[in-house]
Every structure is written in structure tokens, then in C-alpha cells.
Design an enzyme around this catalytic site. Structure first.
Site, PDB file in Angstrom:
ATOM      1  N   SER A  87       8.809   2.126   3.522  1.00  0.00           N
ATOM      2  CA  SER A  87       9.119   1.486   3.619  1.00  0.00           C
ATOM      3  C   SER A  87       8.939   0.078   3.286  1.00  0.00           C
ATOM      4  CB  SER A  87       7.460   1.567   2.238  1.00  0.00           C
ATOM      5  OG  SER A  87       7.188   0.906   1.129  1.00  0.00           O
ATOM      6  N   SER A  89       7.617  -2.129   1.396  1.00  0.00           N
ATOM      7  CA  SER A  89       6.315  -3.091   0.483  1.00  0.00           C
ATOM      8  C   SER A  89       7.119  -4.165   0.321  1.00  0.00           C
ATOM      9  CB  SER A  89       6.144  -1.342  -0.800  1.00  0.00           C
ATOM     10  OG  SER A  89       7.061  -1.275  -0.774  1.00  0.00           O
ATOM     11  N   LYS A 144      10.924  -1.470  -6.898  1.00  0.00           N
ATOM     12  CA  LYS A 144       9.992  -2.627  -7.130  1.00  0.00           C
ATOM     13  C   LYS A 144      10.505  -3.736  -7.544  1.00  0.00           C
ATOM     14  CE  LYS A 144       5.948  -0.043  -5.172  1.00  0.00           C
ATOM     15  NZ  LYS A 144       5.832  -0.208  -3.467  1.00  0.00           N
ATOM     16  N   SER A 228       2.056  -3.697  -0.488  1.00  0.00           N
ATOM     17  CA  SER A 228       2.350  -3.007  -1.569  1.00  0.00           C
ATOM     18  C   SER A 228       1.845  -2.061  -3.062  1.00  0.00           C
ATOM     19  CB  SER A 228       3.471  -3.698  -2.781  1.00  0.00           C
ATOM     20  OG  SER A 228       3.718  -3.623  -3.189  1.00  0.00           O
TER      21      SER A 228
END
Length: 267
Positions: A87, A89, A144, A228
Site C-alpha cells: 500500500s 501508507s 510503519k 495511513s
């Protein structure tokens, strides 16, 4: 099914088959061969000798694959593991289709499948890009940036991040972005780490009152701040969910042929 579990099972099955052959089946084959030779006074033809001494196909496969699978398991569990970014994010740091390498021993050695730490080498630091098992579904891996350490006070309001009551410095680098979404690029200074983030003017984004990171937990955010799914929505990441630190992009492959032009160290 979890690939780590499949790999552990494959190593266990091939290892057991090979061990059983060494301890029992090989001796049985040798005994049959010696008995046949004794019956013909040692004048056994080559074809018959080969047939009696031949390993079963399951043993042949186990003996061939066990060392390879074991090496892969050790490297993947304790040294480095590849992941693909699914993705956006973590844009602009990581793009969809990036293949990354994750250091599995930065924070300590963990048993595969169980994810239990057996050797502690250190703790995540603010600014690290970390892969972890999503608290809501541990079978899914997330990536992350570490924003909050245990005991930190974190707040996010009007696209501004606050750590322990202080605004985290960010410097606008792209005032007139050339993209359809209008994302603006900033350089954020998170402790000793400087990295790029995206903010999208006009996007509502989340507002989060101040929270305190619990002991043995971490607060995670994506660099694409307005797009996100991170700790602002679902909370903290427990220490036992840590997989490792992402440290390099080794390939990009989204459409067409794979590209190695994006090889770089992750900051």
C-alpha cells in the site's frame, strides 16, 4: 496459512524422514543387500545391487531439500526477511511494489511462528521503520514508522505531530506538488532521524487527543500521514508483535519488469 509455519513444518518433516532413514531404513537396505550377496557368494549383478541399495523417493527428496530448507528457515527467522510493500501508507519513503529487506536481529532473536524473544539486542528507537504483526490480526504484517516509545505522550492535531508536548519539526519541501492528489512533501525531524512525509491539503485526516504509550508498546504512524491506517485509529503495537527493522529496498516491481534502480537504504 502462515509461511513461517509451513517452512517450519517442511523442515521438521524432511528432517525426520532423513533421520529415520539414517537410523533404521538404511540399515534395513544394507541387511537385505548383504543377505542377497551371501546367497550368491558375493556374485550379485550391478542392477540387482543397485535396486536393493536404492533409497526410496521420499528419502531422496528429504535428503536433498532438508539442508536447503533449514538454511532458508535460519536466515529468514534470525537474519533477514524479504517483504513487499502492498500500500501507499509509507509514501514517499516506500512505494507500492517496493521489495524491502527486514533485519530480524536488530531488536533481538525470536523463535519462528511463536515469535518469542530468546535473545535481546535492544529496543526500537523513535524514527525506525518497523515491520510488525497487526494487533487486530497477527497473521497480517504491517510496516510503519516508530513515533512513540513506552511512556511517550503523543498527540496529532491539524496535521501536526506532538511528542511529549513538543511539536515535531517539519519543513515544507514541495509547495506546488505536481500530482493529482495535491500531496505536499515535508522533511520531518523526529529526534535524530530526518525523513520525508506527505500531507494532503484539504484532506480531513485524523485528530487525536494526547495519549500515553503503555509499557512494552509502541505508537506507529505511516509517512503518508493523511492516508495511513495506523496507531491513530487502532492503538498501540505490543512488543511481542515486532518482526524487525526495515533497512533497505532491493527491488521495485509493480508493473512490467522488475527494476533495481531504486536500490537504497531506508531512512
Amino acid at each position: 496459512m502462515d509461511f513461517s509455519l509451513l517452512l517450519v513444518l517442511a523442515v521438521a518433516i524432511t528432517g525426520v524422514v532423513w533421520l529415520v532413514d539414517i537410523v533404521w531404513w538404511r540399515r534395513a537396505r544394507r541387511a537385505r543387500l548383504e543377505k542377497a550377496e551371501a546367497q550368491v557368494d558375493g556374485e550379485l549383478d550391478t542392477a540387482t545391487r543397485g535396486k536393493l541399495a536404492k533409497e526410496p523417493w521420499v528419502v531422496d527428496y528429504a535428503r536433498s531439500f532438508f539442508p536447503v530448507l533449514l538454511i532458508v528457515l535460519v536466515l529468514r527467522s534470525f537474519v533477514v526477511e524479504p517483504f513487499q510493500i502492498p500500500s501507499g501508507s509509507m509514501r514517499p519513503t516506500l512505494k507500492v511494489g517496493d521489495f524491502i529487506l527486514v533485519n530480524k536481529f536488530t531488536y533481538g532473536l525470536r523463535l519462528p511462528v511463536l515469535n518469542t524473544e530468546i535473545v535481546d539486542f535492544g529496543e526500537p528507537e523513535r524514527g525506525d521503520v518497523m515491520v510488525f504483526r497487526f494487533p487486530g490480526d497477527p497473521s497480517v504484517d504491517f510496516i510503519k514508522r516508530v513515533i512513540g516509545l513506552p511512556g511517550d505522550r503523543i498527540r496529532y492535531e491539524n496535521k501536526q505531530l506532538y511528542v511529549n508536548g513538543e511539536p515535531v519539526e517539519k519543513i515544507l519541501k514541495d509547495k506546488n506538488p505536481d500530482n493529482a492528489s495535491g500531496e505536499q512533501r515535508y522533511e520531518e525531524h523526529l529526534g535524530d532521524v530526518s525523513h520525508a512525509i506527505f500531507n494532503t491539503p484539504g484532506a480531513p485526516g485524523p485528530q487525536m487527543r494526547e495519549v500515553v504509550v503503555p509499557e512494552d508498546h509502541y505508537f506507529m504512524m505511516g509517512d503518508n500521514r493523511d492516508h495511513s491506517n495506523d496507531s491513530r485509529y487502532w492503538g498501540f503495537v505490543p512488543e511481542e508483535n515486532i518482526v524487525g527493522e526495515a533497512f533497505a529496498v532491493w527491488m521495485h516491481w509493480k508493473d512490467g519488469l522488475p527494476s533495481f534502480s531504486s536500490v537504497r537504504i531506508i531512512e
